[in-house]
Design an enzyme around this catalytic site. Sequence first.
Site, short mmCIF file in Angstrom:
data_model
loop_
_atom_site.label_atom_id
_atom_site.label_comp_id
_atom_site.label_asym_id
_atom_site.label_seq_id
_atom_site.Cartn_x
_atom_site.Cartn_y
_atom_site.Cartn_z
N HIS A 84 0.45 -4.08 9.14
CA HIS A 84 1.89 -4.20 8.95
C HIS A 84 2.58 -3.77 10.23
CE1 HIS A 84 2.55 -5.14 4.67
NE2 HIS A 84 1.41 -4.48 4.46
N HIS A 127 0.83 -1.20 0.00
CA HIS A 127 0.00 0.00 0.00
C HIS A 127 0.86 1.26 0.00
CE1 HIS A 127 -3.19 -2.82 0.92
NE2 HIS A 127 -4.09 -1.85 0.92
N ASP A 170 7.81 -2.33 8.22
CA ASP A 170 7.32 -2.47 6.85
C ASP A 170 7.05 -1.10 6.23
OD1 ASP A 170 7.33 -5.11 7.59
OD2 ASP A 170 5.18 -5.17 8.00
#
Length: 325
Positions: free
Chosen positions: A235, A194, A239
């Site tokens: 996450h 994302h 990350d």
Amino acid sequence: MSPFYLARSASKVRVVFMFTGLPSRGFTRFMLRGLTRDFGDRFGMQLVRRITSEYIHGLAARGVHYLHQPGPTLQDLGFMILPELGKERGYISETLFTFIFLSFVLWTFHPFILHTKRFYTVLIWRRVLAFLCASQFLRIITFYSTQLPGPNYHCREGSPLARLPPPQNAAEVLLINFPRGVIYGCGDLIFSSHMIFTLVFVITYQKYGSIRFVKMIAWCITIAQSLLIISSRKHYSVDVVVAWYTVNLVVFFVDKKLTELPDRSAGSASILPVSVKDKDTKLKEENTRLLNGNTVDSADRRPRTQMNGKHIENESHVDNESVKT
């Protein structure tokens, strides 16, 4: 009519077309149609590569899910600082990501609607797809190097989706169970996909966008998206942090290898982008003219002589200091 030069670089071959007062617009339309078709072919190939790389990425994410070992959530500084949104509020980060995605797509296609055309949509998307492909490739290498226990709710111990049973046949792996297999994947953590899309979109607008206020809002939304991903426990903080500097580095290095986009708002005669090699050659020619005492404008051909470190543009000019009155 002054000559109009249209130059482009393709396969390291420079083709120069010279128009010196064509009698009608038919040939011009024909040439522009051919150039547009060439752009479309190259963009089509880039799009096919992007779809292929996205499928490979989904296949890799499906494969790492088979290797995922659920366990206790790792200690994370972001989890300590940010409150947990909960499973029922996980849609907030997805809604914001959808808004970012749709906003960027609409902006890239605005030259077809508005009169303020500063770039070519096809060329913008060629760059974006190149950035995404390179970032996703690095992501595959990263999450296969180290598998972490997923912090998301469906990846925790006790969830039936945390582990996948061994595949019964190759089709089960190759079909990747879209879209359920993508939404409920586990193990593909470092680094956030994302954030890859969000950062690529915002960096692209930062470079080619024209409204400074929108740029500021875009970066604020990017920061909010980062915090929401961590608060949703989709996450770990690492990350998101790794995505921030990795995507910026990928864009920096890949952008150097791509051709420069022409500015449509400047009224430039150049329709195709200028390659980095051509740009460097042009700069060297300008520097050479400056060192020889000529101006940058190649049309200025007035003779100049140099005397006592001064340029005299007219040979009939008389130095006042040398004439005694």
